[in-house]
Design a protein around this motif. Structure first.
Motif, PDB file in Angstrom:
ATOM      1  N   GLU A 159      84.863  12.234 -12.950  1.00 21.67           N
ATOM      2  CA  GLU A 159      84.599  12.876 -11.660  1.00 21.67           C
ATOM      3  C   GLU A 159      83.115  12.866 -11.333  1.00 21.67           C
ATOM      4  OE1 GLU A 159      86.682  14.110  -9.254  1.00 21.67           O
ATOM      5  OE2 GLU A 159      88.264  13.119 -10.414  1.00 21.67           O
ATOM      6  N   GLU A 160      82.276  12.945 -12.342  1.00 21.05           N
ATOM      7  CA  GLU A 160      80.823  12.932 -12.136  1.00 21.05           C
ATOM      8  C   GLU A 160      80.327  11.572 -11.642  1.00 21.05           C
ATOM      9  OE1 GLU A 160      78.759  14.036 -15.676  1.00 21.05           O
ATOM     10  OE2 GLU A 160      79.976  15.827 -15.999  1.00 21.05           O
ATOM     11  N   ILE A 161      80.936  10.500 -12.125  1.00 19.37           N
ATOM     12  CA  ILE A 161      80.365   9.161 -11.902  1.00 19.37           C
ATOM     13  C   ILE A 161      81.238   8.255 -11.039  1.00 19.37           C
ATOM     14  CG2 ILE A 161      79.115   9.272 -14.096  1.00 19.37           C
ATOM     15  CD1 ILE A 161      81.225   7.457 -15.336  1.00 19.37           C
ATOM     16  N   LYS A 162      82.384   8.724 -10.598  1.00 17.37           N
ATOM     17  CA  LYS A 162      83.392   7.843 -10.001  1.00 17.37           C
ATOM     18  C   LYS A 162      82.936   7.130  -8.741  1.00 17.37           C
ATOM     19  CE  LYS A 162      85.706  11.448  -7.293  1.00 17.37           C
ATOM     20  NZ  LYS A 162      86.974  12.190  -7.093  1.00 17.37           N
ATOM     21  N   ASP A 163      81.951   7.655  -8.025  1.00 20.45           N
ATOM     22  CA  ASP A 163      81.538   7.041  -6.767  1.00 20.45           C
ATOM     23  C   ASP A 163      80.436   6.004  -6.936  1.00 20.45           C
ATOM     24  OD1 ASP A 163      83.346   8.481  -5.211  1.00 20.45           O
ATOM     25  OD2 ASP A 163      82.002  10.206  -5.104  1.00 20.45           O
TER      26      ASP A 163
ATOM     27  N   PHE B 127      88.611   2.421 -11.226  1.00 20.65           N
ATOM     28  CA  PHE B 127      89.871   3.018 -11.667  1.00 20.65           C
ATOM     29  C   PHE B 127      90.977   2.085 -11.195  1.00 20.65           C
ATOM     30  CE2 PHE B 127      92.170   6.831 -13.099  1.00 20.65           C
ATOM     31  CZ  PHE B 127      93.451   6.531 -12.665  1.00 20.65           C
ATOM     32  N   ILE B 128      91.712   1.509 -12.144  1.00 22.29           N
ATOM     33  CA  ILE B 128      92.696   0.481 -11.810  1.00 22.29           C
ATOM     34  C   ILE B 128      94.047   0.832 -12.429  1.00 22.29           C
ATOM     35  CG2 ILE B 128      93.282  -1.964 -11.993  1.00 22.29           C
ATOM     36  CD1 ILE B 128      90.319  -2.586 -12.214  1.00 22.29           C
ATOM     37  N   ASP B 129      95.080   0.825 -11.606  1.00 24.58           N
ATOM     38  CA  ASP B 129      96.440   1.031 -12.094  1.00 24.58           C
ATOM     39  C   ASP B 129      96.932  -0.215 -12.820  1.00 24.58           C
ATOM     40  OD1 ASP B 129      96.593   3.540 -10.845  1.00 24.58           O
ATOM     41  OD2 ASP B 129      97.332   2.657  -8.981  1.00 24.58           O
ATOM     42  N   LYS B 130      97.749   0.012 -13.845  1.00 27.65           N
ATOM     43  CA  LYS B 130      98.387  -1.108 -14.534  1.00 27.65           C
ATOM     44  C   LYS B 130      99.856  -0.783 -14.752  1.00 27.65           C
ATOM     45  CE  LYS B 130      97.143   0.155 -19.331  1.00 27.65           C
ATOM     46  NZ  LYS B 130      98.498   0.126 -19.921  1.00 27.65           N
ATOM     47  N   ARG B 131     100.699  -1.831 -14.763  1.00 29.00           N
ATOM     48  CA  ARG B 131     102.141  -1.636 -14.856  1.00 29.00           C
ATOM     49  C   ARG B 131     102.723  -2.144 -16.158  1.00 29.00           C
ATOM     50  NH1 ARG B 131     105.645   0.789 -12.910  1.00 29.00           N
ATOM     51  NH2 ARG B 131     106.968  -0.763 -11.919  1.00 29.00           N
ATOM     52  N   ARG B 132     101.891  -2.729 -17.012  1.00 29.35           N
ATOM     53  CA  ARG B 132     102.344  -3.209 -18.309  1.00 29.35           C
ATOM     54  C   ARG B 132     101.355  -2.748 -19.367  1.00 29.35           C
ATOM     55  NH1 ARG B 132     106.273  -3.808 -15.673  1.00 29.35           N
ATOM     56  NH2 ARG B 132     107.708  -5.584 -15.625  1.00 29.35           N
ATOM     57  N   TYR B 133     101.666  -3.017 -20.622  1.00 22.63           N
ATOM     58  CA  TYR B 133     100.803  -2.556 -21.703  1.00 22.63           C
ATOM     59  C   TYR B 133      99.368  -3.059 -21.547  1.00 22.63           C
ATOM     60  CZ  TYR B 133     105.196  -1.611 -24.297  1.00 22.63           C
ATOM     61  OH  TYR B 133     106.421  -1.171 -24.702  1.00 22.63           O
ATOM     62  N   SER B 134      99.218  -4.339 -21.291  1.00 19.22           N
ATOM     63  CA  SER B 134      97.888  -4.932 -21.233  1.00 19.22           C
ATOM     64  C   SER B 134      97.168  -4.551 -19.942  1.00 19.22           C
ATOM     65  CB  SER B 134      97.974  -6.453 -21.317  1.00 19.22           C
ATOM     66  OG  SER B 134      96.695  -7.028 -21.081  1.00 19.22           O
ATOM     67  N   ALA B 135      95.880  -4.235 -20.069  1.00 17.43           N
ATOM     68  CA  ALA B 135      95.054  -3.941 -18.895  1.00 17.43           C
ATOM     69  C   ALA B 135      94.822  -5.176 -18.047  1.00 17.43           C
ATOM     70  CB  ALA B 135      93.723  -3.353 -19.348  1.00 17.43           C
ATOM     71  N   PHE B 136      95.112  -6.364 -18.578  1.00 16.53           N
ATOM     72  CA  PHE B 136      94.947  -7.605 -17.833  1.00 16.53           C
ATOM     73  C   PHE B 136      96.191  -7.980 -17.034  1.00 16.53           C
ATOM     74  CE2 PHE B 136      91.713  -8.002 -21.109  1.00 16.53           C
ATOM     75  CZ  PHE B 136      90.656  -8.619 -20.453  1.00 16.53           C
TER      76      PHE B 136
END
Length: 199
Positions: A106-110, A116-125
């Motif tokens: 919250e301090e640094i998000k801007d 901040f990225i949503d992912k739908r599988r185990y791997s962040a890629f």
């Protein structure tokens, strides 16, 4: 969905670093005592170390990617629905970053090096813009932190390896609900993926 503080990405020249920090799935559901799929005390024990890594990376102007598991209610088509109880459901507090990791975000998000990225599988890629964003920033090494060591950290590490990135895994910044799986994954990172496994 993905967000970073300056979507115009102006003045990126000052942020072209060769390292990036990934904070993977450090959510309420995975870390809180009453989380839906919690790694319990092991997850809570790494909170301070992750916060320290975030602050160090931020001070060094390195890109920081908060990669967050996203699920939907009654999504029977998702393969995890047959493996785990419902967790990290859209719109629930279970998807929120946990504890002081939430506070520092919250301090640094801007700021423009924070994502901040949503992912739908185990791997962040898998199915995310992560690889493209890393390439644009000339990143050649990723530091992996978060949960859980032998699932999402493992699958992200394998994809990082297959995409040609150097890998750093601080053991103090990853945890699992499976202690044996945690140790096996650390061994795999080092001996099969050539990762640097730090204390």
């Amino acid at each position: 969905m993905w967000h970073n503080g300056d979507e115009n990405n102006e003045a990126q020249g000052g942020l072209l670093m060769n390292n990036a920090l990934l904070v993977i799935d450090y959510s309420y559901d995975f870390a809180a005592p009453d989380g839906k799929l919690t790694a319990g005390e092991a997850a809570q024990a790494i909170e301070t170390a992750i916060v320290d890594r975030i602050r160090e990376a931020h001070e060094a102007c390195q890109p920081i990617f908060f990669m967050m598991d996203l699920h939907f209610e009654q999504d029977d088509l998702h393969p995890e629905s047959k493996l785990f109880p419902p967790h990290n459901i859209e719109g629930t507090e279970g998807r929120a970053l946990y504890g002081r990791v939430h506070d520092v975000y919250e301090e640094i998000k801007d700021e423009q090096n924070i994502f901040f990225i949503d992912k739908r599988r185990y791997s962040a890629f898998a199915g995310t813009p992560l690889n493209q964003l890393l390439q644009e920033r000339k990143v050649d090494t990723v530091t992996l932190t978060g949960l859980v060591t032998d699932i999402c950290i493992m699958h992200t590490a394998v994809d990082a390896y297959n995409n040609g990135y150097g890998i750093v895994v601080p053991a103090s910044c990853v945890a699992s609900f499976n202690p044996a799986g945690h140790e096996s994954a650390l061994d795999h990172f080092k001996n099969a993926l050539g990762a640097t496994v730090e204390p």
